[in-house]
Design a protein around this motif. Structure first.
Motif, PDB file in Angstrom:
ATOM      1  N   GLU A  58       0.798  -0.800  -0.043  1.00 25.38           N
ATOM      2  CA  GLU A  58       0.322   0.327   0.127  1.00 25.38           C
ATOM      3  C   GLU A  58       0.230   1.451  -0.373  1.00 25.38           C
ATOM      4  OE1 GLU A  58      -2.779  -0.253   3.149  1.00 25.38           O
ATOM      5  OE2 GLU A  58      -3.969  -2.166   2.012  1.00 25.38           O
ATOM      6  N   LYS A  59       2.212   1.339   0.504  1.00 27.04           N
ATOM      7  CA  LYS A  59       2.956   2.063   0.567  1.00 27.04           C
ATOM      8  C   LYS A  59       3.892   2.433  -0.648  1.00 27.04           C
ATOM      9  CE  LYS A  59       4.861   5.302   2.856  1.00 27.04           C
ATOM     10  NZ  LYS A  59       4.546   6.536   4.030  1.00 27.04           N
ATOM     11  N   GLU A  62       1.805   4.015  -2.945  1.00 26.12           N
ATOM     12  CA  GLU A  62       1.390   5.607  -3.236  1.00 26.12           C
ATOM     13  C   GLU A  62       2.995   6.081  -3.425  1.00 26.12           C
ATOM     14  OE1 GLU A  62       0.573   6.780   1.058  1.00 26.12           O
ATOM     15  OE2 GLU A  62      -1.228   5.475   1.210  1.00 26.12           O
ATOM     16  N   ALA A 307     -10.893  12.188  -9.500  1.00 32.13           N
ATOM     17  CA  ALA A 307     -10.680  12.570  -8.003  1.00 32.13           C
ATOM     18  C   ALA A 307     -11.634  12.188  -7.450  1.00 32.13           C
ATOM     19  CB  ALA A 307     -10.454  14.306  -7.340  1.00 32.13           C
ATOM     20  N   GLY A 308     -11.307  11.513  -5.977  1.00 31.10           N
ATOM     21  CA  GLY A 308     -12.628  10.896  -5.239  1.00 31.10           C
ATOM     22  C   GLY A 308     -12.264   9.290  -5.294  1.00 31.10           C
ATOM     23  N   ASP A 309     -13.016   8.515  -4.659  1.00 31.98           N
ATOM     24  CA  ASP A 309     -12.838   7.314  -3.723  1.00 31.98           C
ATOM     25  C   ASP A 309     -13.516   6.191  -5.076  1.00 31.98           C
ATOM     26  OD1 ASP A 309     -11.757   7.843  -1.520  1.00 31.98           O
ATOM     27  OD2 ASP A 309     -13.659   8.390  -0.890  1.00 31.98           O
ATOM     28  N   HIS A 310     -12.471   5.042  -5.838  1.00 34.20           N
ATOM     29  CA  HIS A 310     -13.014   4.329  -5.671  1.00 34.20           C
ATOM     30  C   HIS A 310     -12.585   2.416  -5.687  1.00 34.20           C
ATOM     31  CE1 HIS A 310     -12.638   7.079  -9.820  1.00 34.20           C
ATOM     32  NE2 HIS A 310     -11.336   7.445  -9.115  1.00 34.20           N
ATOM     33  N   TYR A 311     -14.224   2.146  -5.623  1.00 35.44           N
ATOM     34  CA  TYR A 311     -13.907   0.760  -4.980  1.00 35.44           C
ATOM     35  C   TYR A 311     -13.832  -0.232  -6.214  1.00 35.44           C
ATOM     36  CZ  TYR A 311     -14.481  -2.757  -1.767  1.00 35.44           C
ATOM     37  OH  TYR A 311     -13.964  -4.337  -0.926  1.00 35.44           O
ATOM     38  N   PHE A 324      -9.853   0.067  -2.759  1.00 32.99           N
ATOM     39  CA  PHE A 324      -9.721   1.139  -2.924  1.00 32.99           C
ATOM     40  C   PHE A 324      -8.786   2.028  -2.866  1.00 32.99           C
ATOM     41  CE2 PHE A 324     -11.203   4.372   0.265  1.00 32.99           C
ATOM     42  CZ  PHE A 324     -12.369   4.650   0.261  1.00 32.99           C
ATOM     43  N   THR A 326      -8.354   5.821  -3.778  1.00 36.97           N
ATOM     44  CA  THR A 326      -8.301   7.274  -3.679  1.00 36.97           C
ATOM     45  C   THR A 326      -7.575   8.268  -4.534  1.00 36.97           C
ATOM     46  OG1 THR A 326      -9.097   7.131  -1.425  1.00 36.97           O
ATOM     47  CG2 THR A 326      -8.657   9.071  -2.051  1.00 36.97           C
ATOM     48  N   PRO A 333      -1.809   7.503  -6.896  1.00 38.63           N
ATOM     49  CA  PRO A 333      -3.043   7.506  -6.305  1.00 38.63           C
ATOM     50  C   PRO A 333      -2.918   8.042  -4.368  1.00 38.63           C
ATOM     51  CG  PRO A 333      -1.590   5.074  -5.990  1.00 38.63           C
ATOM     52  CD  PRO A 333      -1.229   6.431  -7.484  1.00 38.63           C
ATOM     53  N   VAL A 334      -3.839   8.585  -4.132  1.00 41.68           N
ATOM     54  CA  VAL A 334      -3.195   9.028  -2.472  1.00 41.68           C
ATOM     55  C   VAL A 334      -3.302   8.238  -1.415  1.00 41.68           C
ATOM     56  CG1 VAL A 334      -4.046  10.247  -0.402  1.00 41.68           C
ATOM     57  CG2 VAL A 334      -4.290  11.182  -2.917  1.00 41.68           C
ATOM     58  N   ARG A 335      -4.323   7.084  -1.868  1.00 40.64           N
ATOM     59  CA  ARG A 335      -4.182   6.126  -1.559  1.00 40.64           C
ATOM     60  C   ARG A 335      -4.749   4.606  -1.946  1.00 40.64           C
ATOM     61  NH1 ARG A 335      -3.877   2.144   2.477  1.00 40.64           N
ATOM     62  NH2 ARG A 335      -5.025   1.708   4.317  1.00 40.64           N
ATOM     63  N   LYS A 337      -6.163   0.774  -0.840  1.00 41.15           N
ATOM     64  CA  LYS A 337      -6.157   0.049   0.570  1.00 41.15           C
ATOM     65  C   LYS A 337      -6.830  -1.530  -0.504  1.00 41.15           C
ATOM     66  CE  LYS A 337      -8.512  -1.830   4.288  1.00 41.15           C
ATOM     67  NZ  LYS A 337      -7.277  -2.210   5.174  1.00 41.15           N
ATOM     68  N   ARG A 339      -8.089  -4.658   0.084  1.00 38.28           N
ATOM     69  CA  ARG A 339      -9.150  -5.633   1.158  1.00 38.28           C
ATOM     70  C   ARG A 339      -8.670  -6.495   0.745  1.00 38.28           C
ATOM     71  NH1 ARG A 339     -12.793  -9.256   2.407  1.00 38.28           N
ATOM     72  NH2 ARG A 339     -14.730  -8.895   4.005  1.00 38.28           N
TER      73      ARG A 339
ATOM     74  N   LEU B  23     -16.651  12.056  -5.218  1.00 38.28           N
ATOM     75  CA  LEU B  23     -17.034  11.012  -5.882  1.00 38.28           C
ATOM     76  C   LEU B  23     -16.431   9.926  -5.206  1.00 38.28           C
ATOM     77  CD1 LEU B  23     -17.619   9.633  -8.855  1.00 38.28           C
ATOM     78  CD2 LEU B  23     -14.809   9.873  -8.969  1.00 38.28           C
ATOM     79  N   ALA B  24     -18.011   8.462  -5.333  1.00 33.25           N
ATOM     80  CA  ALA B  24     -17.406   7.589  -4.515  1.00 33.25           C
ATOM     81  C   ALA B  24     -17.726   6.477  -5.674  1.00 33.25           C
ATOM     82  CB  ALA B  24     -18.086   7.293  -3.468  1.00 33.25           C
ATOM     83  N   ASN B  25     -16.661   6.243  -7.027  1.00 31.40           N
ATOM     84  CA  ASN B  25     -17.317   5.290  -8.332  1.00 31.40           C
ATOM     85  C   ASN B  25     -17.335   3.766  -7.504  1.00 31.40           C
ATOM     86  OD1 ASN B  25     -17.441   4.169 -10.473  1.00 31.40           O
ATOM     87  ND2 ASN B  25     -15.232   4.610 -11.152  1.00 31.40           N
ATOM     88  N   GLY B  26     -18.805   2.955  -7.072  1.00 32.62           N
ATOM     89  CA  GLY B  26     -18.932   1.863  -7.041  1.00 32.62           C
ATOM     90  C   GLY B  26     -19.404   1.797  -5.582  1.00 32.62           C
ATOM     91  N   THR B  56     -11.178   1.829   6.185  1.00 34.87           N
ATOM     92  CA  THR B  56      -9.453   2.140   5.633  1.00 34.87           C
ATOM     93  C   THR B  56      -9.704   3.540   6.135  1.00 34.87           C
ATOM     94  OG1 THR B  56      -9.758   1.044   3.068  1.00 34.87           O
ATOM     95  CG2 THR B  56      -8.233   3.121   3.407  1.00 34.87           C
ATOM     96  N   LEU B 140       2.174   5.230   6.938  1.00 30.78           N
ATOM     97  CA  LEU B 140       1.018   4.883   6.012  1.00 30.78           C
ATOM     98  C   LEU B 140       1.122   6.726   6.149  1.00 30.78           C
ATOM     99  CD1 LEU B 140      -1.113   2.402   5.437  1.00 30.78           C
ATOM    100  CD2 LEU B 140       0.705   2.896   3.337  1.00 30.78           C
ATOM    101  N   LYS B 142       2.539   9.866   5.414  1.00 23.66           N
ATOM    102  CA  LYS B 142       2.989  10.633   4.119  1.00 23.66           C
ATOM    103  C   LYS B 142       3.864  11.705   4.107  1.00 23.66           C
ATOM    104  CE  LYS B 142       0.050  10.294   1.433  1.00 23.66           C
ATOM    105  NZ  LYS B 142      -0.312   9.791   0.009  1.00 23.66           N
TER     106      LYS B 142
END
Lengths: 377, 166
Positions: A58-59, A62, A307-311, A324, A326, A333-335, A337, A339, B23-26, B56, B140, B142
């Motif tokens: 995960e690091k 980023e 920009a935003g979260d994608h799952y 996940f 971000t 990516p900012v993050r 994750k 799972r 935006l939260a795709n999914g 998270t 983690l 920054k």
């Protein structure tokens, strides 16, 4: 913190003691350590201690752009690397709304299902080996080798594939690949019957697994279990069915469930049936493989999800694998994750193991099919 | 908006996120939540047969402000219906535990503590999950820099004399 390292018996009860199972125990299939609190051979408490295989995926994500993370994806779970590799591609395609040509989708499904069978075969072999049966291990590895050879012929690698690309796959499949895959399916259908005779019907095997390590339905909601562990407990949930991705909705297959309330034998029968269902999917995919390109025509050179979260979730060989991501709209990516299903399944051990016998720990751990790097990421 | 989403937004401290801004795709539903409202929301999802998919932690600190954020994601078996709860933490990075509501939150909360230094109040066993227990720092974040990189390098490399009789 010092208390967790204490190996002397509990002062209040001189009959109990602590035992470290792992991190180099052969039945933990990697570097997992479980700190067991025992009275004789009866388990009073279990505390999985993870992180020995932590590689900071995960690091890493980023600190590099989306494409540079692609080779990492299959290293998360080296036994079903193809599924994880393609899942990452699909997650990015989902995020940037990139369509994949149909031929590439079908090829991905064939490769993914082959990989699922090879992962289950390795599980079967090592699981029976843990319980003391050596022969099925050799048969399992023999058949798994055939799959690795087939995948090797198009990807160039045997375990940690990097076959997916954003928008398709690297290389097209040829007639030789299709013939070998089809031959393997015919062969393996017969072979599964032999595995049933050798393993499933074996009385000793049944006695070691039936009514052992029940992961019952009351843990499902508490832990969000997934994959064969969930289905063995009687819930017909499969991400390929509930959120069809990558064209899985075009294929007919059943979701097997356990009949005995979620014991080790249930998890065995579910996986055996899943291999049959994977063969069904591959048969259909081979029959309907369309002609056409294997890469999308217009793939952006720079991958910048909005920009935003994608799952995005897929059904890996072990269960619900979700990513996940971000994004802040840049290349990095900012993050990110991961799972992972084994992480969840192993976290139930403090609840499942107490009350069982030490010898059953091996059966229970084996039956949930852990891959340690996938727990630690 | 579904009936459940309506009940979530009616909780104190939770508001539905504006679709255009977030935006939260999914995910089907997104909310902003105060950390004090997490437990109420978790109980509501628990009673509605939802499960916790993951927690998270994100480090969103920048020159313009921002801090640590916890994302709680709930889903249900059957037809997927994801609810994403975004919890922006105060600078002291404290959050309440939901282990007593979802036991599966245990390792996710320990991971948030280990990797981002989020202090989970009332967690029964808050210790590091992935990093060694004597480790310092939260990798983690920054601005993380390894406090003692030398420690992770193995003992002295082989010298030429060592290679001789091999």
């Amino acid at each position: 913190m010092a208390e967790t390292m204490e190996l002397v018996p509990d002062a209040t009860d001189p009959k109990t003691y602590y035992l470290n199972m792992g991190p180099q125990h052969p039945s933990t299939h990697g570097v997992l350590r479980i700190r067991l609190h025992l009275e004789g051979e009866r388990i009073l408490g279990a505390d999985p201690i993870i992180g020995y295989g932590h590689r900071a995926h995960e690091k890493m994500a980023e600190n590099r752009d989306y494409l540079q993370f692609l080779p990492n994806s299959s290293r998360v779970d080296y036994l079903s690397g193809m599924i994880y590799n393609l899942a990452y591609c699909q997650a990015i395609e989902h995020a940037i709304e990139l369509d994949v040509p149909e031929r590439a989708e079908v090829i991905r499904i064939i490769c993914g299902e082959l990989n699922r069978i090879s992962s289950h075969l390795l599980w079967l072999g090592t699981f029976v080996l843990d319980l003391g049966g050596f022969t099925p291990f050799l048969y399992g590895f023999d058949d798994r080798e055939k799959i690795l050879d087939i995948l090797d012929s198009i990807t160039g690698s045997r375990l940690t594939y990097c076959y997916g690309r954003f928008g398709g796959v690297t290389m097209d499949v040829d007639d030789e690949f299709l013939r070998r895959t089809s031959d393997f399916c015919d062969y393996f259908k017969r072979r599964l019957g032999e595995f049933d005779e050798l393993v499933t019907d074996n009385v000793i095997y049944q006695q070691r697994t039936k009514d052992v390590g029940v992961i019952s339905s009351d843990l499902i909601q508490d832990y969000a279990l997934s994959g064969p562990v969930l289905r063995a407990a009687g819930v017909a949930h499969d991400v390929r069915k509930t959120e069809p991705y990558g064209g899985y909705d075009r294929f007919d297959f059943d979701v097997p469930v356990g009949q005995r309330g979620g014991d080790c034998f249930d998890r065995h029968t579910v996986r055996m049936e899943e291999m049959r269902q994977s063969l069904r999917i591959i048969d259909q995919a081979l029959a309907c493989l369309p002609d056409g390109p294997i890469m999308a025509a217009k793939v952006p050179k720079r991958i910048r999800p909005p920009a935003g979260d994608h799952y995005f979730a897929v059904e890996s060989a072990r269960g619900h694998f979700g990513m996940f991501i971000t994004s802040d709209g840049t290349d990095i990516p900012v993050r990110h994750k991961l799972r992972t299903p084994s992480f969840v399944n192993v976290s139930t051990m403090p609840v499942v193991l107490p009350g069982t016998m030490l010898a059953d720990t091996v059966a229970i751990l084996g039956s949930i099919d852990i891959v340690v790097p996938e727990i630690d990421r | 908006m579904t009936e459940l989403a309506g009940r979530v937004t009616s909780l104190d401290g939770i508001s539905a996120a504006d679709d255009d801004a977030v935006l939260a795709n999914g995910c089907q539903h997104v909310y902003h939540s105060q950390s004090s409202a997490i437990r109420d929301a978790a109980r509501l999802f628990r009673d509605s047969d939802y499960h916790l998919e993951h927690i998270t932690c994100l480090d969103l600190r920048s020159d313009e402000g921002g801090g640590l954020r916890l994302s709680y994601q709930f889903n249900v078996h059957g037809t997927s219906d994801r609810h994403l709860l975004l919890v922006d933490l105060a600078p002291d990075a404290h959050a309440p535990t939901i282990v007593d509501i979802f036991r599966g939150a245990d390792w996710y909360e320990r991971e948030a503590f280990d990797m981002h230094g989020v202090v989970i109040d009332d967690h029964p066993d808050l210790r590091r999950l992935l990093m060694p227990e004597d480790y310092t720092g939260h990798p983690l974040l920054k601005d993380f820099a390894d406090a003692d990189p030398e420690r992770h390098i193995m003992a002295a490399p082989m010298s030429e004399e060592d290679e001789g009789d091999g």
